[in-house]
Write a protein that holds these residues in place. Structure first.
Motif, PDB file in Angstrom:
ATOM      1  N   ASP A  51       0.839  -1.213   0.000  1.00  0.00           N
ATOM      2  CA  ASP A  51       0.000   0.000   0.000  1.00  0.00           C
ATOM      3  C   ASP A  51       0.870   1.257   0.000  1.00  0.00           C
ATOM      4  OD1 ASP A  51      -2.265  -1.526   0.015  1.00  0.00           O
ATOM      5  OD2 ASP A  51      -2.492  -1.486   2.210  1.00  0.00           O
ATOM      6  N   ARG A  52       1.985   1.219   0.746  1.00  0.00           N
ATOM      7  CA  ARG A  52       2.862   2.402   0.770  1.00  0.00           C
ATOM      8  C   ARG A  52       3.461   2.636  -0.601  1.00  0.00           C
ATOM      9  NH1 ARG A  52       7.476   1.466   4.615  1.00  0.00           N
ATOM     10  NH2 ARG A  52       5.800   1.521   6.167  1.00  0.00           N
ATOM     11  N   ALA A  53       3.908   1.568  -1.261  1.00  0.00           N
ATOM     12  CA  ALA A  53       4.493   1.722  -2.597  1.00  0.00           C
ATOM     13  C   ALA A  53       3.460   2.275  -3.571  1.00  0.00           C
ATOM     14  CB  ALA A  53       5.045   0.392  -3.083  1.00  0.00           C
ATOM     15  N   ALA A  54       2.214   1.800  -3.467  1.00  0.00           N
ATOM     16  CA  ALA A  54       1.164   2.292  -4.361  1.00  0.00           C
ATOM     17  C   ALA A  54       0.893   3.774  -4.100  1.00  0.00           C
ATOM     18  CB  ALA A  54      -0.109   1.467  -4.163  1.00  0.00           C
ATOM     19  N   TYR A  55       0.882   4.157  -2.842  1.00  0.00           N
ATOM     20  CA  TYR A  55       0.634   5.574  -2.507  1.00  0.00           C
ATOM     21  C   TYR A  55       1.753   6.458  -3.038  1.00  0.00           C
ATOM     22  CZ  TYR A  55       0.558   9.827   0.295  1.00  0.00           C
ATOM     23  OH  TYR A  55       0.595  11.140   0.696  1.00  0.00           O
ATOM     24  N   LEU A  56       2.977   6.032  -2.825  1.00  0.00           N
ATOM     25  CA  LEU A  56       4.103   6.842  -3.288  1.00  0.00           C
ATOM     26  C   LEU A  56       4.136   6.920  -4.810  1.00  0.00           C
ATOM     27  CD1 LEU A  56       6.901   5.641  -0.832  1.00  0.00           C
ATOM     28  CD2 LEU A  56       5.569   7.753  -0.717  1.00  0.00           C
ATOM     29  N   ALA A  57       3.764   5.839  -5.468  1.00  0.00           N
ATOM     30  CA  ALA A  57       3.770   5.845  -6.923  1.00  0.00           C
ATOM     31  C   ALA A  57       2.724   6.791  -7.473  1.00  0.00           C
ATOM     32  CB  ALA A  57       3.560   4.434  -7.445  1.00  0.00           C
ATOM     33  N   ALA A  58       1.643   7.000  -6.705  1.00  0.00           N
ATOM     34  CA  ALA A  58       0.569   7.878  -7.177  1.00  0.00           C
ATOM     35  C   ALA A  58       0.914   9.353  -7.009  1.00  0.00           C
ATOM     36  CB  ALA A  58      -0.719   7.550  -6.431  1.00  0.00           C
ATOM     37  N   GLU A  75      14.579   7.186   6.470  1.00  0.00           N
ATOM     38  CA  GLU A  75      14.375   6.436   5.242  1.00  0.00           C
ATOM     39  C   GLU A  75      12.989   6.692   4.653  1.00  0.00           C
ATOM     40  OE1 GLU A  75      15.303   5.231   8.085  1.00  0.00           O
ATOM     41  OE2 GLU A  75      17.383   4.541   7.830  1.00  0.00           O
ATOM     42  N   LEU A  76      11.976   6.756   5.511  1.00  0.00           N
ATOM     43  CA  LEU A  76      10.621   7.006   5.030  1.00  0.00           C
ATOM     44  C   LEU A  76      10.506   8.397   4.421  1.00  0.00           C
ATOM     45  CD1 LEU A  76       7.687   6.106   4.739  1.00  0.00           C
ATOM     46  CD2 LEU A  76       7.279   6.926   7.075  1.00  0.00           C
ATOM     47  N   LEU A  77      11.173   9.379   5.033  1.00  0.00           N
ATOM     48  CA  LEU A  77      11.117  10.736   4.497  1.00  0.00           C
ATOM     49  C   LEU A  77      11.812  10.807   3.151  1.00  0.00           C
ATOM     50  CD1 LEU A  77      10.316  13.692   4.873  1.00  0.00           C
ATOM     51  CD2 LEU A  77      12.474  14.055   6.104  1.00  0.00           C
ATOM     52  N   VAL A  78      12.927  10.088   2.997  1.00  0.00           N
ATOM     53  CA  VAL A  78      13.627  10.075   1.710  1.00  0.00           C
ATOM     54  C   VAL A  78      12.723   9.476   0.633  1.00  0.00           C
ATOM     55  CG1 VAL A  78      15.554   9.030   0.465  1.00  0.00           C
ATOM     56  CG2 VAL A  78      15.930  10.060   2.718  1.00  0.00           C
ATOM     57  N   GLN A  79      12.001   8.414   0.966  1.00  0.00           N
ATOM     58  CA  GLN A  79      11.091   7.816  -0.009  1.00  0.00           C
ATOM     59  C   GLN A  79       9.981   8.791  -0.403  1.00  0.00           C
ATOM     60  OE1 GLN A  79       9.600   4.058   1.503  1.00  0.00           O
ATOM     61  NE2 GLN A  79      11.667   3.313   2.039  1.00  0.00           N
ATOM     62  N   LEU A  80       9.447   9.505   0.591  1.00  0.00           N
ATOM     63  CA  LEU A  80       8.352  10.433   0.308  1.00  0.00           C
ATOM     64  C   LEU A  80       8.823  11.574  -0.580  1.00  0.00           C
ATOM     65  CD1 LEU A  80       5.457  11.420   0.792  1.00  0.00           C
ATOM     66  CD2 LEU A  80       6.282  12.564   2.868  1.00  0.00           C
ATOM     67  N   LEU A  81       9.954  12.165  -0.236  1.00  0.00           N
ATOM     68  CA  LEU A  81      10.446  13.295  -1.032  1.00  0.00           C
ATOM     69  C   LEU A  81      10.929  12.837  -2.390  1.00  0.00           C
ATOM     70  CD1 LEU A  81      12.392  15.333   1.684  1.00  0.00           C
ATOM     71  CD2 LEU A  81      10.062  15.671   0.856  1.00  0.00           C
ATOM     72  N   GLY A  82      11.438  11.593  -2.465  1.00  0.00           N
ATOM     73  CA  GLY A  82      11.852  11.084  -3.767  1.00  0.00           C
ATOM     74  C   GLY A  82      10.680  10.968  -4.725  1.00  0.00           C
TER      75      GLY A  82
END
Length: 710
Positions: A51-58, A75-82
């Motif tokens: 679900d997190r990957a799907a949200y970030l991809a959107a 790490e989570l913040l880096v994924q979000l900003l990326g």
């Protein structure tokens, strides 16, 4: 066995949004407070991987974010900003961002992030080092009551909307160097436990740091405050630097406390007012080369260290009413362009106004140990009221009348019925001492109740126009019997320059100093007697114009003393002055003249008794002859010449001869003839007495007249 009682449930209320609840227990029924992500029932931190990957991809650059109370790891913040990084700029691009109460553990890196909407980080917790370096905030940025446990870096960040850091807590260093705030910036009640770096920051709107607490160094050097800057009641526990800062609006530092050094060197205050009233400076305060275009208020400010205002320009009014300086207060080269009042202020050390310029009529009220006004320029009238102070006016430029007066009572506080406290100066004499007038044109100077005993007048001009009024005292000559010659020094008013000359000219300077002549300081010029005589002559004219005849008489005595000791003058003049001094103290010592008169009369009486009076009074004899024809009788009366006395001298000392001699002498004093028959010696003695003794009597009368004349 009895089971343990369950822990009471947490009293923390649940958030107003749908929260994750992850990890809820009986002790903590709320659990994770993070807001749900979309239609999911968990926050971003507790979503499953898919679900997190799907949200970030959107997500796409510019997307809005709502992650209130979400716990972020680095790490989570880096994924979000990326997921929000713009491919064209390489920078994370975020729309509206809501991170209220979010927590960022092990650091948060928002460097170069672009926030195109409003940003909310209120009550957010940043546990590690946090950076917003070069980030841009197009909307409002809210960091109210946010906490930064590590270093917080906002270098070169751009805040286009309002920036709210009210109540924020910075436990590490906080750096905003080069950041720009286009609208209002609020840091009121913020707490900076480490160093706070705001150097080169630009505040285009109002900047509010009221009640902010800076536990480390606070650096606002080169900061530009285009709006109002409010630091009221701010606490600076260490050094505070505002060097070269520009305050275009009102600058408020009311009741602010500066525990370390406060640097405002080169700062410019262009607004209507710069308020430092009731501020406390525990360390040194530096305002060198600062400029105040509006009013400057330092009412009841407290400076515990040295305060330097050198090269400062005050274009508006300035108030130091009730200000206290535990150290020195330095105003070298300061320009007071419109100030009408300076003080009342109390300084425990020295107030330095060297080379300061007062453009308008001004009143100075200062209680200090020393006040230095060397090279000060008074371009208008001025009144200087002082207490306790030693005043130095060397090389001051007086273009208009300036009055220097001693204040007999403490200065009143303008906003209180009480007097200004002078505890720092307790135990000192409240009188004012003028120390130097060298290089001053004294034509416009008036002195009232000033101690001039140590003042050096050498180098001043127009001393004859100096106005000396009230209780002004000069140095006095030492009294007592001279150790070298059998005469007694009499008290008279003198100048410090004569004291210095006496010590330098003495064969034993230490002995002269021990007698009471003041030793010259190292920087005192070595004056010739002619120069000291010129000073006495000019000041005597000034005292005579002020109807101070007794002191003027003393200065005439001192002038003659210097002329008598001036080896460049003709010997005949010096001999005449020496005789004039010996006989009557230059016509100013009545006792000396009367003593000489008594001695002359005693000598004259003795001369008359011993040799001046004849042995016996001459008896006229009558001789005659008779002429027979016509029975004419001719009689001739003749007085024999006085007969010089003979015999032992002791036989001539009789009461009768003393009475006759005394009558002759008394008549001689009043320039009359006694009619007594005298011998040739007595005749010449009487002639000499009739010339000398009336002169001595006249000198005594002249001396008395010099003392009682008004």
């Amino acid at each position: 066995m009895t089971s343990a009682a369950p822990e009471p449930p947490s009293c923390t209320p649940p958030p107003p949004w749908q929260h994750c609840g992850h990890g809820a227990t009986a002790a903590d029924p709320v659990g994770c407070r993070g807001i749900h992500v979309g239609s999911h029932t968990a926050c971003l931190a507790h979503l499953n991987e898919a679900d997190r990957a799907a949200y970030l991809a959107a997500l796409s650059p510019g997307s809005d974010l709502d992650h209130r109370a979400t716990p972020f790891t680095s790490e989570l913040l880096v994924q979000l900003l990326g997921a929000l990084r713009d491919p064209s700029t390489g920078r994370p691009h975020i729309g509206d961002a809501r991170f209220s109460e979010a927590s960022f553990s092990r650091g948060a890196d928002f460097a170069e992030a672009s926030f195109s909407g409003d940003v909310q980080f209120d009550k957010a917790a940043f546990s590690g080092d946090t950076t917003f370096q070069d980030a841009s905030f197009s909307g409002d940025a809210v960091f109210i009551r946010a906490s930064f446990s590590g270093a917080a870096g906002f270098e070169e960040a751009s805040f286009c909307g309002d920036a709210w850091f009210a109540g924020a807590s910075f436990s590490g260093d906080a750096c905003f160097g080069g950041a720009s705030f286009s609208r209002k910036a609020r840091f009121d009640q913020a707490s900076f436990s480490g160093d706070a770096q705001f150097s080169a920051v630009s505040f285009s709107g109002d900047a509010d740091f009221a009640k902010a607490a800076f536990s480390g160094d606070a650096r606002f050097n080169d900061v530009s405050f285009s709006g109002d800057a409010d630091f009221a009641r701010a606490a600076f526990s260490r050094d505070a630097g505002f060097g070269q800062a520009a305050f275009s609006g009102e600058a408020r530092f009311y009741e602010a406390s500066f525990t370390g050094e406060a640097w405002f060197g080169g700062a410019s205050f262009s607004g209507d007012a710069a308020g430092f009233s009731q501020a406390t400076f525990s360390g040194d305060a530096w305002f060198r080369e600062a400029s105040f275009s509006g009013h400057a208020l330092f009412i009841q400010a407290s400076f515990c260290g040295d305060a330097a205002f050198g090269d400062v320009s005050f274009s508006g009014q300035i108030w130091f009413e009730g200000a206290t300086f535990a150290g020195g207060a330095r105003f070298e080269k300061t320009r007071f362009e419109a100030a009408s009042h300076l003080g009342p202020l109390v300084c425990a050390a020295q107030v330095v106004l060297d080379a300061a310029v007062f453009q308008q009529p001004v009143t100075l009220e200062i209680a200090a140990r020393q006040v230095s006004c060397a090279r000060t320029q008074w371009a208008s009238t001025a009144t200087v009221h002082l207490r306790y102070a030693g005043l130095d006016l060397k090389d001051a430029i007086l273009e208009y009348p300036v009055l220097v007066a001693a204040r007999p009572t403490p200065f009143p506080q303008t906003r209180s019925a009480d007097s200004l406290p002078e505890t720092e100066l307790s135990g000192l004499e409240p009188g004012v001492r003028l120390e130097s007038l060298g290089g001053v044109d004294a034509a416009h100077l008036a002195l009232h109740d000033v101690d001039l005993s140590g003042c050096r007048f050498a180098g001043a001009i127009h001393l004859d126009q100096l106005k000396v009024d009230g209780w002004c005292t000069f140095a006095t000559a030492p009294t007592g019997w001279s150790w070298r010659f059998p005469w007694r020094w009499s008290r008279r008013s003198t100048l410090a320059e004569e004291h210095h000359w006496r010590v330098r000219a003495a064969r034993l300077p230490e002995r002269a100093a021990a007698l009471g002549w003041s030793a010259p300081p190292q920087d005192a010029p070595a004056l010739r007697p002619a120069a000291v005589a010129a000073l006495y002559r000019q000041l005597r004219k000034s005292l005579e114009d002020g109807k101070n005849e007794p002191d003027a008489a003393d200065f005439y005595y001192s002038e003659c003393e210097m002329r008598r000791h001036d080896t460049t003058r003709p010997r005949g003049e010096r001999v005449l002055l020496t005789a004039y001094w010996a006989l009557s103290g230059y016509g100013l010592r009545a006792i000396r003249a009367l003593a000489w008169l008594g001695a002359a009369m005693a000598v004259t009486v003795a001369m008359m008794m011993l040799w001046g009076l004849p042995a016996d009074d001459a008896k006229p004899t009558i001789t005659g002859r008779q002429v027979a024809v016509g029975q004419e009788v001719v009689l001739t009366t003749a007085t024999p010449d006085p007969v010089n006395p003979t015999g032992p001298l002791t036989e001539r000392l009789t009461t009768e001869r003393f009475e006759k001699a005394l009558r002759v002498v008394i008549n001689s004093v009043i320039f009359r003839s006694s009619g007594q028959d005298l011998t040739t010696t007595g005749t010449y003695t009487e002639m000499t007495s009739r010339l000398a003794e009336p002169v001595l009597l006249g000198l005594a009368v002249l001396a008395v007249r010099g003392r009682v004349k008004r």
